[in-house]
Design a protein around this motif. Sequence first.
Motif, PDB file in Angstrom:
ATOM      1  N   LEU A 101       0.842  -1.189   0.000  1.00  0.00           N
ATOM      2  CA  LEU A 101       0.000   0.000   0.000  1.00  0.00           C
ATOM      3  C   LEU A 101       0.876   1.237   0.000  1.00  0.00           C
ATOM      4  N   CYS A 102       0.445   2.246  -0.731  1.00  0.00           N
ATOM      5  CA  CYS A 102       1.174   3.511  -0.703  1.00  0.00           C
ATOM      6  C   CYS A 102       0.529   4.434   0.325  1.00  0.00           C
ATOM      7  N   PRO A 103       1.157   5.552   0.673  1.00  0.00           N
ATOM      8  CA  PRO A 103       0.545   6.477   1.625  1.00  0.00           C
ATOM      9  C   PRO A 103      -0.793   7.006   1.135  1.00  0.00           C
ATOM     10  N   LEU A 104      -1.633   7.406   2.079  1.00  0.00           N
ATOM     11  CA  LEU A 104      -2.927   8.007   1.746  1.00  0.00           C
ATOM     12  C   LEU A 104      -2.753   9.487   1.426  1.00  0.00           C
ATOM     13  N   HIS A 105      -3.470   9.940   0.411  1.00  0.00           N
ATOM     14  CA  HIS A 105      -3.562  11.378   0.154  1.00  0.00           C
ATOM     15  C   HIS A 105      -4.982  11.818   0.488  1.00  0.00           C
ATOM     16  N   LEU A 106      -5.110  12.796   1.383  1.00  0.00           N
ATOM     17  CA  LEU A 106      -6.413  13.341   1.761  1.00  0.00           C
ATOM     18  C   LEU A 106      -6.496  14.786   1.296  1.00  0.00           C
ATOM     19  N   ASP A 107      -7.495  15.095   0.478  1.00  0.00           N
ATOM     20  CA  ASP A 107      -7.651  16.478   0.049  1.00  0.00           C
ATOM     21  C   ASP A 107      -8.386  17.269   1.130  1.00  0.00           C
ATOM     22  N   CYS A 108      -8.656  18.547   0.854  1.00  0.00           N
ATOM     23  CA  CYS A 108      -9.251  19.409   1.871  1.00  0.00           C
ATOM     24  C   CYS A 108     -10.657  18.967   2.260  1.00  0.00           C
ATOM     25  N   LEU A 109     -11.342  18.226   1.405  1.00  0.00           N
ATOM     26  CA  LEU A 109     -12.690  17.744   1.717  1.00  0.00           C
ATOM     27  C   LEU A 109     -12.675  16.420   2.474  1.00  0.00           C
ATOM     28  N   GLY A 110     -11.543  15.703   2.408  1.00  0.00           N
ATOM     29  CA  GLY A 110     -11.459  14.408   3.067  1.00  0.00           C
ATOM     30  C   GLY A 110     -11.514  13.239   2.108  1.00  0.00           C
TER      31      GLY A 110
END
Length: 470
Positions: free
Chosen positions: A339-348
Amino acid sequence: MIYVADSSACRAHRFSMNDDTLCGLTTLPQEILELLLCEMDWKDVLSIRATCTVLCFASQSRAVWRVQYQRVSDSYDTPLNAMDGNASYAELERDTLHWARLQHNWVSQPKQPTQRLLCECPAVQIHLVHGGRWLLASTKYPCLEVYDLDSLHGQRRFLIRSQDKHDEQVSTFVVDEVRMTPPNVDLFIALNHCKITGESLMRVSIWRLRSASDGHTLVAQHITSFGTQTSGVCPDMELRGDYFATNGRSPNHIDIYDWRRSSSLVHHKATIDIGENKVQKSIRILSGRRILTFEHGIVRIYAIDASEFRPTPGRQPVVASPSTPLHTLHLPGMDPYLLCPLHLDCLGTASLYLACARAVVKLTVPYDDQPLIVADYLAYNEGRPRAWVLTLHRAYFRRDTKATTVLLTRGYHDEHCTHVWDIVNHNYDAGPLVDDYSGRIVERAWMNYKIVVFLGSQDAVPDILPNQVY
């Protein structure tokens, strides 16, 4: 006669003007100059800076470099983390040039990566901290070690020593790097100490790691510790924000702790019972009190019931009825451990890459509980690689005697986004590490040592930048 006289007068007037009057560009208002520079490539902005004082001043605008940073970010399929709204032009310029240099070095065909022996270390688990300088390692001793990859021989020291005489070793650990802004380090880490002999308990200690004031060392601060039940020495764990999750009690149960309020005597936790026939290999904490779980070929999302975070005696497990997943997705051949790291945008909205049977796919988890979105991203043209590692912006894999790096950009079909070279040492194990920010690759060999592979020097000025700046 009149024509000639007028022409001579015009020429005389023109020659009497100073250089600034001759150059119409420098007479424009500052706001107009900044708009013009925003339309240029960052290399042109640096070149124009070397021409005169007026344009140099205009090129040092925060608005100009915010556009340049966004343009570099847009070149990746997954955008870079947005710079803080208070970031200065110098910080924006520094990061823009850093990511541009990294792109160039990552796919530079003429350059062969250099290798160096870092150290000998019988590590159980290693983790490359975002930024590429610090390598964390758990060993057979009750401590956590840190290696400085910027030093010539990977300077090593004990970072965290056990505070409990019963702890045998740090078997596994998990890191929360949400607050990281390289090169500065500010993260939380949860350590799983080996269970006490004869009891089905493991001790979890949570620490905060930060850069020292001199910038050359890391400082560890103990936050809290608590004991919890476990059925194995190496359960899967996840740490994000105020939540710590583990399936240590049973492969069919996920316990989520509000770790800031938990102690060995009293736990504040919720439990998700995923059913007897489901064994989750990896778990991830999402925004909106959700859990993302992975098993071989299946992805599920469960809701965390916030009302269950009530005080519970430490040795009393929370009993929960089987939970129904919010969403279920079948991905044949998916490796639940890769698994790669999670990317969370400003909305979630969360996104990450997964390795499946025939391709690397991008998984998007909408913030509003809509169905999961899957898109094929990178096909295996020559069969499944032997070893993979994925980040948000690049991939590295080994196959037989070849190593390949891939830049995960919007134009990844371009052959210039792939770099292939011969492997010198064939004794690597299956767990390479890649750092997004530095482009460094760490390989662990079977003989208990690590090889650090650099894709271009981090200190040398790259040849894609102008040699002189005004």
